[in-house]
Design a protein around this motif. Structure first.
Motif, short mmCIF file in Angstrom:
data_model
loop_
_atom_site.label_atom_id
_atom_site.label_comp_id
_atom_site.label_asym_id
_atom_site.label_seq_id
_atom_site.Cartn_x
_atom_site.Cartn_y
_atom_site.Cartn_z
N ASP A 198 0.80 -1.24 -0.03
CA ASP A 198 -0.03 -0.09 0.12
C ASP A 198 0.92 1.37 -0.09
OD1 ASP A 198 -2.53 1.59 -0.04
OD2 ASP A 198 -2.22 1.94 2.36
N ARG A 199 2.26 1.11 0.28
CA ARG A 199 2.87 2.25 -0.03
C ARG A 199 4.38 1.80 0.10
NH1 ARG A 199 1.06 3.81 5.93
NH2 ARG A 199 -0.76 3.31 4.89
N ILE A 200 5.29 2.56 -0.74
CA ILE A 200 6.54 2.64 -0.95
C ILE A 200 7.45 2.98 0.08
CG2 ILE A 200 8.62 2.79 -2.40
CD1 ILE A 200 6.78 3.28 -4.70
N ILE A 201 8.24 1.90 0.60
CA ILE A 201 8.96 2.42 2.01
C ILE A 201 10.61 2.78 1.66
CG2 ILE A 201 7.31 1.49 3.77
CD1 ILE A 201 9.21 -1.02 3.99
N SER A 202 10.79 2.13 0.65
CA SER A 202 12.35 2.15 0.25
C SER A 202 12.40 1.69 -1.11
CB SER A 202 13.17 0.98 1.23
OG SER A 202 14.44 0.99 0.43
N LYS A 203 13.29 2.59 -1.90
CA LYS A 203 13.53 1.92 -3.21
C LYS A 203 14.13 0.47 -3.63
CE LYS A 203 18.19 4.16 -3.63
NZ LYS A 203 18.85 3.07 -3.84
N ASP A 204 14.74 0.30 -2.35
CA ASP A 204 15.21 -1.17 -2.46
C ASP A 204 14.31 -2.55 -2.11
OD1 ASP A 204 17.90 -0.14 -3.44
OD2 ASP A 204 18.01 0.47 -1.12
N ILE A 205 13.31 -1.97 -1.19
CA ILE A 205 12.45 -3.19 -0.66
C ILE A 205 10.89 -3.22 -1.91
CG2 ILE A 205 10.78 -3.58 1.04
CD1 ILE A 205 12.69 -2.08 3.10
N PRO A 206 10.80 -4.43 -2.36
CA PRO A 206 9.74 -4.67 -3.17
C PRO A 206 8.49 -4.08 -2.66
CG PRO A 206 11.03 -6.82 -3.14
CD PRO A 206 11.65 -5.68 -1.91
N SER A 207 7.54 -3.63 -3.29
CA SER A 207 6.55 -2.92 -2.85
C SER A 207 5.35 -3.31 -3.88
CB SER A 207 6.43 -1.42 -2.96
OG SER A 207 6.73 -0.98 -3.83
N VAL A 208 4.07 -3.48 -3.34
CA VAL A 208 2.73 -3.47 -4.08
C VAL A 208 1.85 -2.39 -3.73
CG1 VAL A 208 0.65 -4.79 -4.85
CG2 VAL A 208 3.34 -5.94 -4.34
N THR A 209 1.42 -1.39 -4.68
CA THR A 209 0.60 -0.37 -4.30
C THR A 209 -0.47 -0.20 -5.41
OG1 THR A 209 2.22 1.21 -5.49
CG2 THR A 209 2.49 0.96 -3.28
N ALA A 210 -1.33 0.55 -5.21
CA ALA A 210 -2.31 1.00 -6.25
C ALA A 210 -2.04 2.43 -6.65
CB ALA A 210 -4.01 0.92 -5.57
N ASP A 211 -2.44 2.84 -7.78
CA ASP A 211 -2.21 3.95 -8.49
C ASP A 211 -2.69 5.24 -7.88
OD1 ASP A 211 -1.51 6.18 -10.04
OD2 ASP A 211 -1.45 5.13 -11.82
N ASN A 212 -2.61 5.66 -6.74
CA ASN A 212 -3.23 6.66 -5.86
C ASN A 212 -3.29 7.93 -6.63
OD1 ASN A 212 -4.15 5.49 -3.14
ND2 ASN A 212 -2.11 4.72 -3.40
N TYR A 213 -2.26 8.58 -7.34
CA TYR A 213 -2.32 9.70 -7.96
C TYR A 213 -3.08 9.56 -9.04
CZ TYR A 213 -0.29 13.58 -10.59
OH TYR A 213 -0.11 14.67 -11.42
N MET A 214 -3.28 8.39 -9.86
CA MET A 214 -4.47 8.38 -10.79
C MET A 214 -5.95 8.57 -10.16
SD MET A 214 -5.55 8.31 -13.84
CE MET A 214 -3.94 8.23 -14.76
N GLY A 215 -5.87 7.84 -8.97
CA GLY A 215 -7.20 8.02 -8.37
C GLY A 215 -7.77 9.35 -8.15
N GLY A 216 -6.82 10.16 -7.66
CA GLY A 216 -6.93 11.71 -7.64
C GLY A 216 -7.49 12.22 -8.96
N ILE A 217 -6.74 12.05 -9.99
CA ILE A 217 -7.09 12.54 -11.26
C ILE A 217 -8.52 12.23 -11.56
CG2 ILE A 217 -6.46 12.51 -13.75
CD1 ILE A 217 -3.88 12.33 -12.80
N LEU A 218 -8.91 10.71 -11.28
CA LEU A 218 -10.35 10.43 -11.77
C LEU A 218 -11.33 11.14 -11.17
CD1 LEU A 218 -9.35 6.54 -12.07
CD2 LEU A 218 -9.77 8.12 -14.06
N ALA A 219 -11.28 11.20 -9.75
CA ALA A 219 -12.22 11.83 -9.03
C ALA A 219 -12.14 13.21 -9.41
CB ALA A 219 -11.69 11.73 -7.41
N ALA A 220 -10.91 13.86 -9.73
CA ALA A 220 -11.24 15.37 -10.14
C ALA A 220 -11.95 15.56 -11.41
CB ALA A 220 -9.84 16.04 -10.24
N ASN A 221 -11.73 14.64 -12.27
CA ASN A 221 -12.30 14.89 -13.78
C ASN A 221 -13.88 14.43 -13.48
OD1 ASN A 221 -10.03 15.27 -15.09
ND2 ASN A 221 -9.37 13.29 -15.43
#
Length: 323
Positions: A142-165
């Motif tokens: 759900d969040r990136i904690i380090s560039k070296d540790i694998p992560s799985v997140t959703a595209d929250n930035y795009m979520g904000g764009i979709l809501a705004a549009n």
């Protein structure tokens, strides 16, 4: 309660032989194995998991740290990851941090004492070295904690764009964003996407109110709405916040979506039980948990992972809170 010595005595074998049978380590002939298994059954012996973990240098336990169990978002995520964990023959040690770094430090002590084989971590702690010092595979969720540790997140930035549009397309001109706390990375990302999109239209006025995800913020929402009767659009940082805003509007005699349009976030079950139902940005919650767990087991097995940071798409689900 029977112990391993009792089993060895009844089967007339050594403790080492019983241990080899229990842990499937080393050769034991079939006749002896049958004697041991029969003794285990007769004595109703349950092997000590801690002792077994020391023997095989593996606890078969995956640690999981999430912020809050009251939030259905995390429950659905756990449901996804736990199925994968069980499929691999492991168990889950679940901890809730309440977004507290001090609580996370306490859990680190537990993980150090009780050896775990891997960790799925949803954290805002800046002290990533404490986790890497555990010397076990870690996957951030759900969040990136380090560039070296694998992560799985959703595209929250795009979520904000979709809501705004969506709110812009509905003609909303006076909008409030009830965002999540600035200490939580996903809340910042969806806020940034939302504001950057809204700022393209100089005729739209946007208010931003920061709320906590884990406490009842109904009174804060009500105070804002009663002093800003011109609001005609709401972007809520979670579906729970959207439902609370809807309840406040009803008290104020304002109708949804006739007077105010609402877009929530997450797509948890509450969206379909409110009246009207809630339009929201859907995250692939269960898939996030599943992929995080599968990624962790690749690390445990020292298999290559194709992508260090996985970002899953989000989508707008249209319901009755928008026209």
């Amino acid at each position: 309660m029977a112990n391993i010595k009792d089993v060895a005595r009844l089967a007339n074998v050594s403790v080492a032989t019983v241990s080899r049978v229990i842990n499937s380590k080393g050769y034991v002939n079939e006749h002896t194995k049958e004697l041991v298994m029969k003794a285990i059954e007769e004595l109703n012996y349950v092997p000590n998991e801690i002792a077994r973990s020391l023997y095989r240098k593996s606890s078969k336990i995956i640690g999981v740290i999430i912020p809050d169990l009251k939030n259905e978002f995390f429950n659905d995520m756990i449901s996804g990851m736990e199925e994968v964990i069980l499929h691999h023959g492991y168990k889950t040690m679940l901890c809730t941090s309440k977004e507290s770094i001090d609580r996370e430090k306490e859990y680190l002590q537990i993980f150090s004492t009780n050896k775990i084989d891997g960790l799925i971590l949803c954290s805002n702690s800046p002290d990533i070295a404490s986790y890497t010092n555990l010397d076990i595979p870690i996957v951030a969720l759900d969040r990136i904690i380090s560039k070296d540790i694998p992560s799985v997140t959703a595209d929250n930035y795009m979520g904000g764009i979709l809501a705004a549009n969506r709110l812009m397309s509905l003609g909303c001109k006076n909008i409030v964003q009830f965002r999540g706390p600035s200490t939580v990375a996903p809340a910042n990302e969806r806020c940034n996407g939302f504001l950057e999109t809204m700022n393209r239209d100089p005729y739209i006025r946007v208010h931003t109110v920061e709320l906590d995800f884990s406490t009842d913020n109904t009174s804060e929402i009500y105070k804002f709405l009663i002093t800003h009767p011109q609001i005609d659009g709401i972007f809520a940082g979670s579906d729970i916040i959207a439902a609370r805003a809807m309840r406040c509007l009803k008290k104020l005699g304002r109708s949804v979506p006739e007077d105010v349009q609402i877009v929530g976030y997450d797509n948890i079950s509450i969206c379909e039980f409110t009246d009207p139902t809630i339009t929201t940005i859907a995250q692939p919650i269960q898939s996030m948990g599943e992929i995080a767990a599968e990624t962790l087991f690749k690390l445990i097995k020292k298999e290559p992972i194709e992508q260090l940071h996985i970002t899953l798409p989000v989508e707008l689900i249209e319901r009755e809170s928008t026209k």
